[in-house]
Design an enzyme around this catalytic site. Structure first.
Site, PDB file in Angstrom:
ATOM      1  N   SER A  70       7.747 -26.691 -11.734  1.00 54.49           N
ATOM      2  CA  SER A  70       6.875 -27.639 -11.033  1.00 54.49           C
ATOM      3  C   SER A  70       5.577 -27.849 -11.800  1.00 54.49           C
ATOM      4  O   SER A  70       5.104 -28.986 -11.946  1.00 54.49           O
ATOM      5  CB  SER A  70       6.577 -27.134  -9.620  1.00 54.49           C
ATOM      6  OG  SER A  70       7.776 -26.960  -8.893  1.00 54.49           O
ATOM      7  N   LYS A  90      12.666 -16.850  -7.548  1.00 56.21           N
ATOM      8  CA  LYS A  90      11.246 -17.156  -7.512  1.00 56.21           C
ATOM      9  C   LYS A  90      10.965 -17.775  -6.151  1.00 56.21           C
ATOM     10  O   LYS A  90      11.521 -18.818  -5.798  1.00 56.21           O
ATOM     11  CB  LYS A  90      10.854 -18.138  -8.614  1.00 56.21           C
ATOM     12  CG  LYS A  90       9.390 -18.567  -8.538  1.00 56.21           C
ATOM     13  CD  LYS A  90       9.066 -19.756  -9.413  1.00 56.21           C
ATOM     14  CE  LYS A  90       7.614 -20.191  -9.202  1.00 56.21           C
ATOM     15  NZ  LYS A  90       7.283 -21.435  -9.945  1.00 56.21           N
ATOM     16  N   TYR A  98      15.180 -20.842  -7.215  1.00 56.43           N
ATOM     17  CA  TYR A  98      13.781 -21.225  -7.018  1.00 56.43           C
ATOM     18  C   TYR A  98      13.630 -21.790  -5.614  1.00 56.43           C
ATOM     19  O   TYR A  98      14.223 -22.816  -5.279  1.00 56.43           O
ATOM     20  CB  TYR A  98      13.428 -22.253  -8.084  1.00 56.43           C
ATOM     21  CG  TYR A  98      12.018 -22.775  -8.133  1.00 56.43           C
ATOM     22  CD1 TYR A  98      11.000 -22.273  -7.343  1.00 56.43           C
ATOM     23  CD2 TYR A  98      11.698 -23.806  -9.015  1.00 56.43           C
ATOM     24  CE1 TYR A  98       9.716 -22.763  -7.423  1.00 56.43           C
ATOM     25  CE2 TYR A  98      10.414 -24.317  -9.116  1.00 56.43           C
ATOM     26  CZ  TYR A  98       9.430 -23.797  -8.313  1.00 56.43           C
ATOM     27  OH  TYR A  98       8.150 -24.292  -8.398  1.00 56.43           O
ATOM     28  N   TYR A 132      16.454 -33.974  -2.499  1.00 55.22           N
ATOM     29  CA  TYR A 132      16.497 -35.174  -1.674  1.00 55.22           C
ATOM     30  C   TYR A 132      17.365 -34.978  -0.434  1.00 55.22           C
ATOM     31  O   TYR A 132      16.868 -35.096   0.685  1.00 55.22           O
ATOM     32  CB  TYR A 132      16.966 -36.408  -2.462  1.00 55.22           C
ATOM     33  CG  TYR A 132      16.882 -37.687  -1.653  1.00 55.22           C
ATOM     34  CD1 TYR A 132      15.650 -38.260  -1.357  1.00 55.22           C
ATOM     35  CD2 TYR A 132      18.026 -38.306  -1.168  1.00 55.22           C
ATOM     36  CE1 TYR A 132      15.562 -39.416  -0.604  1.00 55.22           C
ATOM     37  CE2 TYR A 132      17.953 -39.469  -0.406  1.00 55.22           C
ATOM     38  CZ  TYR A 132      16.719 -40.008  -0.125  1.00 55.22           C
ATOM     39  OH  TYR A 132      16.627 -41.156   0.623  1.00 55.22           O
TER      40      TYR A 132
END
Length: 309
Positions: A45, A163, A134, A108
């Site tokens: 990110s 994570k 993640y 999405y």
């Protein structure tokens, strides 16, 4: 590969025309390795992974893997909208020489737990590398529940860790309980720096940190202080908490983080593909943050400062 310690989630430095600044990216990786980080994470990110096409993503990985040169592992972000797209990125990560891949759930669409497990398993097959899942529910709206994490730990051997970019420390402790009964070596790291101490005290292994781009020495020292129970832990933690407001400089947060990094010379300029409003306003916010945190922010940057950013 062992996911533990401090792993910077790399910014992706850009030129003013928004093309990737390979030289600045190499310099950033080199500098962070010299500070004692345990690995590097491109195209997460913090690296604006959503803003780059497949060709650009491969080039970024080539740059980071080349700069790391085997000194620390490279955990490559490979997330995409679909399983098919993510598998393409995962295969490219293997070809580029990454050591492992970092993958979000499908983006999405809201999907079932079975679909998440299948998605990760297909990505693992495509990558042929260890996988770190993640969890970032604030952005994906698709949390990796303890039940899903337990299934991944028990059913997909290639998944070596998770994570967790979550705001609730109890979510981290629940994840630890869920996975460690199946895999005592299953790694769990936090994505939010203000939770590092509590998470590691609960049994987590470290952090993947965006703030390591601007306060690398403090982040390395904090993780070491928790791990080794150093006397200066409280001071280290206060320093990191004080700098945590860097994430509030813009919405989304990454342009502001880049502006702060540019203001202290960590990267040449604040250029970002993510749109957080007028670039001059974001740059000024970064400069104000740098001035307010002058005693903490690492101004021994990787490049000469570019005040025109």
């Amino acid at each position: 590969m062992r996911l533990a310690g401090l792993w910077p989630a790399l910014l992706t430095p850009l030129h003013d025309d928004l093309s990737v600044d390979d030289r600045a990216l190499r310099a950033l990786v080199e500098d962070l390795i010299s500070r004692g980080v345990d690995g590097v994470v491109p195209l997460g990110s913090t690296g604006e992974f959503t803003e780059f096409d497949a060709t650009e993503r491969r080039a970024i990985l080539d740059t980071v893997v080349g700069a790391a040169d085997g000194r620390v592992p490279v955990l490559a972000g490979v997330s995409g909208l679909s399983t098919r797209e993510t598998c393409v990125h995962a295969a490219q990560a293997r070809e580029a020489g990454a050591d492992a891949v970092l993958v979000l759930p499908p983006l999405y669409w809201k999907v079932s737990d079975d679909r998440i497990v299948d998605h990760v398993a297909q990505v693992a097959d495509a990558a042929g590398l260890p996988v770190v899942v993640y969890d970032f529910p604030a952005l994906t709206m698709q949390p990796l529940t303890p039940a899903v994490l337990a299934r991944l730990a028990s059913e997909v051997p290639a998944v070596i860790g998770a994570k967790l970019t979550v705001r609730d420390l109890m979510a981290i402790t629940a994840a630890l309980t869920a996975v460690r009964v199946h895999r005592p070596d299953f790694a769990v790291v936090t994505g939010f720096e203000d939770l590092v101490v509590g998470a590691m005290w609960a049994g987590a292994d470290g952090a993947v940190s965006g703030m390591a781009n601007v306060i690398p020495d403090e982040m390395v020292a904090l993780v070491a202080a928790v791990r080794d129970n150093n006397d200066d832990l409280a001071e280290r933690y206060r320093t990191v908490l004080d700098a945590f407001d860097v994430y509030g400089l813009s919405l989304p947060a990454i342009p502001g983080l880049k502006a702060a990094a540019a203001a202290i010379g960590r990267i040449p300029r604040a250029a970002a593909r993510l749109n957080a409003g007028p670039a001059t306003e974001v740059a000024e916010a970064g400069k104000r943050w740098a001035a307010e945190h002058a005693t903490t922010a690492d101004a021994r940057g990787t490049t000469e400062r570019d005040d025109t950013a």
